[in-house]
Design a protein around this motif. Structure first.
Motif, PDB file in Angstrom:
ATOM      1  N   SER A   1      -3.243   7.077   4.868  1.00 53.79           N
ATOM      2  CA  SER A   1      -4.003   5.880   5.241  1.00 53.79           C
ATOM      3  C   SER A   1      -5.455   6.022   4.791  1.00 53.79           C
ATOM      4  CB  SER A   1      -3.951   5.672   6.753  1.00 53.79           C
ATOM      5  OG  SER A   1      -4.697   6.685   7.410  1.00 53.79           O
ATOM      6  N   ASP A   2      -6.134   4.889   4.706  1.00 50.18           N
ATOM      7  CA  ASP A   2      -7.553   4.901   4.361  1.00 50.18           C
ATOM      8  C   ASP A   2      -8.330   5.751   5.365  1.00 50.18           C
ATOM      9  OD1 ASP A   2      -6.538   2.902   2.734  1.00 50.18           O
ATOM     10  OD2 ASP A   2      -8.044   1.413   3.286  1.00 50.18           O
ATOM     11  N   GLU A   3      -8.004   5.587   6.637  1.00 47.24           N
ATOM     12  CA  GLU A   3      -8.711   6.316   7.693  1.00 47.24           C
ATOM     13  C   GLU A   3      -8.571   7.827   7.513  1.00 47.24           C
ATOM     14  OE1 GLU A   3      -6.483   3.886   8.260  1.00 47.24           O
ATOM     15  OE2 GLU A   3      -7.743   2.261   9.021  1.00 47.24           O
ATOM     16  N   ARG A   4      -7.347   8.275   7.224  1.00 49.07           N
ATOM     17  CA  ARG A   4      -7.113   9.706   7.031  1.00 49.07           C
ATOM     18  C   ARG A   4      -7.854  10.200   5.795  1.00 49.07           C
ATOM     19  NH1 ARG A   4      -7.125  14.334   9.187  1.00 49.07           N
ATOM     20  NH2 ARG A   4      -5.748  15.846   8.257  1.00 49.07           N
ATOM     21  N   TYR A   5      -7.865   9.404   4.738  1.00 48.15           N
ATOM     22  CA  TYR A   5      -8.595   9.779   3.525  1.00 48.15           C
ATOM     23  C   TYR A   5     -10.064  10.026   3.841  1.00 48.15           C
ATOM     24  CZ  TYR A   5     -11.209   9.220  -0.795  1.00 48.15           C
ATOM     25  OH  TYR A   5     -12.094   9.403  -1.823  1.00 48.15           O
ATOM     26  N   TYR A   6     -10.676   9.102   4.584  1.00 45.05           N
ATOM     27  CA  TYR A   6     -12.106   9.253   4.881  1.00 45.05           C
ATOM     28  C   TYR A   6     -12.373  10.414   5.833  1.00 45.05           C
ATOM     29  CZ  TYR A   6     -13.108   5.245   2.053  1.00 45.05           C
ATOM     30  OH  TYR A   6     -13.224   4.408   0.977  1.00 45.05           O
ATOM     31  N   GLN A   7     -11.432  10.730   6.711  1.00 41.43           N
ATOM     32  CA  GLN A   7     -11.578  11.928   7.551  1.00 41.43           C
ATOM     33  C   GLN A   7     -11.571  13.185   6.680  1.00 41.43           C
ATOM     34  OE1 GLN A   7      -8.186  11.547  10.112  1.00 41.43           O
ATOM     35  NE2 GLN A   7      -9.302  10.380  11.667  1.00 41.43           N
ATOM     36  N   LEU A   8     -10.606  13.263   5.778  1.00 39.23           N
ATOM     37  CA  LEU A   8     -10.506  14.418   4.882  1.00 39.23           C
ATOM     38  C   LEU A   8     -11.703  14.491   3.936  1.00 39.23           C
ATOM     39  CD1 LEU A   8      -6.701  14.237   3.998  1.00 39.23           C
ATOM     40  CD2 LEU A   8      -7.835  15.878   5.528  1.00 39.23           C
ATOM     41  N   LEU A   9     -12.160  13.328   3.457  1.00 45.22           N
ATOM     42  CA  LEU A   9     -13.307  13.292   2.557  1.00 45.22           C
ATOM     43  C   LEU A   9     -14.566  13.792   3.262  1.00 45.22           C
ATOM     44  CD1 LEU A   9     -14.467  12.506  -0.218  1.00 45.22           C
ATOM     45  CD2 LEU A   9     -14.854  10.209   0.744  1.00 45.22           C
ATOM     46  N   ALA A  10     -14.769  13.386   4.500  1.00 44.34           N
ATOM     47  CA  ALA A  10     -15.941  13.848   5.257  1.00 44.34           C
ATOM     48  C   ALA A  10     -15.902  15.359   5.422  1.00 44.34           C
ATOM     49  CB  ALA A  10     -15.993  13.158   6.618  1.00 44.34           C
ATOM     50  N   ARG A  11     -14.741  15.882   5.742  1.00 41.39           N
ATOM     51  CA  ARG A  11     -14.587  17.338   5.890  1.00 41.39           C
ATOM     52  C   ARG A  11     -14.855  18.037   4.554  1.00 41.39           C
ATOM     53  NH1 ARG A  11      -9.006  18.974   8.068  1.00 41.39           N
ATOM     54  NH2 ARG A  11      -9.709  17.621   9.746  1.00 41.39           N
ATOM     55  N   ALA A  12     -14.333  17.472   3.464  1.00 36.94           N
ATOM     56  CA  ALA A  12     -14.530  18.074   2.140  1.00 36.94           C
ATOM     57  C   ALA A  12     -16.002  18.065   1.748  1.00 36.94           C
ATOM     58  CB  ALA A  12     -13.699  17.328   1.098  1.00 36.94           C
ATOM     59  N   ALA A  13     -16.693  16.968   2.031  1.00 41.06           N
ATOM     60  CA  ALA A  13     -18.104  16.842   1.648  1.00 41.06           C
ATOM     61  C   ALA A  13     -18.997  17.789   2.433  1.00 41.06           C
ATOM     62  CB  ALA A  13     -18.571  15.406   1.841  1.00 41.06           C
ATOM     63  N   SER A  14     -18.544  18.210   3.603  1.00 39.60           N
ATOM     64  CA  SER A  14     -19.328  19.120   4.442  1.00 39.60           C
ATOM     65  C   SER A  14     -18.950  20.583   4.239  1.00 39.60           C
ATOM     66  CB  SER A  14     -19.140  18.753   5.907  1.00 39.60           C
ATOM     67  OG  SER A  14     -19.614  17.451   6.133  1.00 39.60           O
ATOM     68  N   SER A  15     -17.870  20.827   3.538  1.00 36.62           N
ATOM     69  CA  SER A  15     -17.398  22.203   3.367  1.00 36.62           C
ATOM     70  C   SER A  15     -18.148  22.902   2.228  1.00 36.62           C
ATOM     71  CB  SER A  15     -15.900  22.219   3.065  1.00 36.62           C
ATOM     72  OG  SER A  15     -15.647  21.759   1.750  1.00 36.62           O
ATOM     73  N   SER A  16     -18.226  24.201   2.323  1.00 34.51           N
ATOM     74  CA  SER A  16     -18.885  24.959   1.253  1.00 34.51           C
ATOM     75  C   SER A  16     -18.114  24.831  -0.057  1.00 34.51           C
ATOM     76  CB  SER A  16     -19.054  26.426   1.652  1.00 34.51           C
ATOM     77  OG  SER A  16     -17.812  27.008   1.953  1.00 34.51           O
ATOM     78  N   ALA A  17     -16.794  24.746   0.024  1.00 39.04           N
ATOM     79  CA  ALA A  17     -15.982  24.586  -1.191  1.00 39.04           C
ATOM     80  C   ALA A  17     -16.258  23.232  -1.851  1.00 39.04           C
ATOM     81  CB  ALA A  17     -14.505  24.724  -0.868  1.00 39.04           C
ATOM     82  N   GLY A  18     -16.379  22.186  -1.043  1.00 33.70           N
ATOM     83  CA  GLY A  18     -16.667  20.861  -1.584  1.00 33.70           C
ATOM     84  C   GLY A  18     -18.046  20.778  -2.197  1.00 33.70           C
ATOM     85  N   ILE A  19     -19.020  21.355  -1.510  1.00 26.50           N
ATOM     86  CA  ILE A  19     -20.393  21.345  -2.024  1.00 26.50           C
ATOM     87  C   ILE A  19     -20.472  22.129  -3.328  1.00 26.50           C
ATOM     88  CG2 ILE A  19     -22.749  22.101  -1.546  1.00 26.50           C
ATOM     89  CD1 ILE A  19     -22.088  21.460   1.457  1.00 26.50           C
ATOM     90  N   ALA A  20     -19.774  23.251  -3.400  1.00 27.98           N
ATOM     91  CA  ALA A  20     -19.766  24.046  -4.631  1.00 27.98           C
ATOM     92  C   ALA A  20     -19.071  23.306  -5.770  1.00 27.98           C
ATOM     93  CB  ALA A  20     -19.083  25.387  -4.385  1.00 27.98           C
ATOM     94  N   ALA A  21     -18.003  22.574  -5.466  1.00 28.32           N
ATOM     95  CA  ALA A  21     -17.226  21.891  -6.497  1.00 28.32           C
ATOM     96  C   ALA A  21     -17.961  20.678  -7.069  1.00 28.32           C
ATOM     97  CB  ALA A  21     -15.880  21.453  -5.929  1.00 28.32           C
ATOM     98  N   ASP A  22     -18.597  19.897  -6.201  1.00 31.67           N
ATOM     99  CA  ASP A  22     -19.271  18.678  -6.652  1.00 31.67           C
ATOM    100  C   ASP A  22     -20.420  18.370  -5.703  1.00 31.67           C
ATOM    101  OD1 ASP A  22     -20.105  16.155  -7.467  1.00 31.67           O
ATOM    102  OD2 ASP A  22     -18.076  15.381  -7.726  1.00 31.67           O
ATOM    103  N   PRO A  23     -21.552  19.042  -5.891  1.00 32.62           N
ATOM    104  CA  PRO A  23     -22.656  18.878  -4.948  1.00 32.62           C
ATOM    105  C   PRO A  23     -23.216  17.458  -4.880  1.00 32.62           C
ATOM    106  CG  PRO A  23     -23.332  20.219  -6.829  1.00 32.62           C
ATOM    107  CD  PRO A  23     -21.863  20.001  -6.940  1.00 32.62           C
ATOM    108  N   ILE A  24     -23.193  16.745  -5.984  1.00 37.91           N
ATOM    109  CA  ILE A  24     -23.759  15.391  -5.990  1.00 37.91           C
ATOM    110  C   ILE A  24     -22.889  14.439  -5.179  1.00 37.91           C
ATOM    111  CG2 ILE A  24     -24.329  13.412  -7.457  1.00 37.91           C
ATOM    112  CD1 ILE A  24     -25.177  15.518  -9.590  1.00 37.91           C
ATOM    113  N   THR A  25     -21.593  14.428  -5.442  1.00 33.45           N
ATOM    114  CA  THR A  25     -20.706  13.539  -4.696  1.00 33.45           C
ATOM    115  C   THR A  25     -20.660  13.943  -3.226  1.00 33.45           C
ATOM    116  OG1 THR A  25     -19.391  13.122  -6.681  1.00 33.45           O
ATOM    117  CG2 THR A  25     -18.367  12.570  -4.568  1.00 33.45           C
ATOM    118  N   ALA A  26     -20.654  15.244  -2.955  1.00 29.56           N
ATOM    119  CA  ALA A  26     -20.657  15.712  -1.569  1.00 29.56           C
ATOM    120  C   ALA A  26     -21.894  15.197  -0.843  1.00 29.56           C
ATOM    121  CB  ALA A  26     -20.596  17.236  -1.519  1.00 29.56           C
ATOM    122  N   ARG A  27     -23.040  15.248  -1.479  1.00 28.90           N
ATOM    123  CA  ARG A  27     -24.283  14.753  -0.867  1.00 28.90           C
ATOM    124  C   ARG A  27     -24.213  13.244  -0.649  1.00 28.90           C
ATOM    125  NH1 ARG A  27     -29.598  16.295   0.894  1.00 28.90           N
ATOM    126  NH2 ARG A  27     -29.084  18.202  -0.176  1.00 28.90           N
TER     127      ARG A  27
END
Length: 88
Positions: free
Chosen positions: A41-67
């Protein structure tokens, strides 16, 4: 990202941030791609996206999009609490 039978398998923060970078604004078409392509669902996607954007792995992978994602989420939280200053 592993997708089998329309269901998301293993997805990494990098996968989610890459998807978000490729589909930045939320539109009905993006919602459809999320539901059909990722099988969530859209809701689940945005939950996972928020977690990814805050994770060290997400920030390392794509710092601009994460920010950008973190800033967008912070603006949304600020706007929702502006109507209810006491958090009510």
């Amino acid at each position: 990202m592993s997708v089998a039978r329309g269901r998301i398998g293993t997805v990494t923060p990098a996968d989610l941030l890459a998807f978000e970078a490729a589909h930045p604004p939320h539109t009905p078409a993006k919602g459809e791609v999320i539901r059909r392509g990722l099988g969530i669902s859209d809701e689940r996607y945005y939950q996972l996206l928020a977690r990814a954007a805050s994770s060290s792995a997400g920030i390392a992978a794509d710092p601009i999009t994460a920010r950008l994602v973190r800033n967008t989420l912070a603006k949304g939280r600020h706007a929702s609490t502006a109507h209810h200053p006491a958090g009510i």
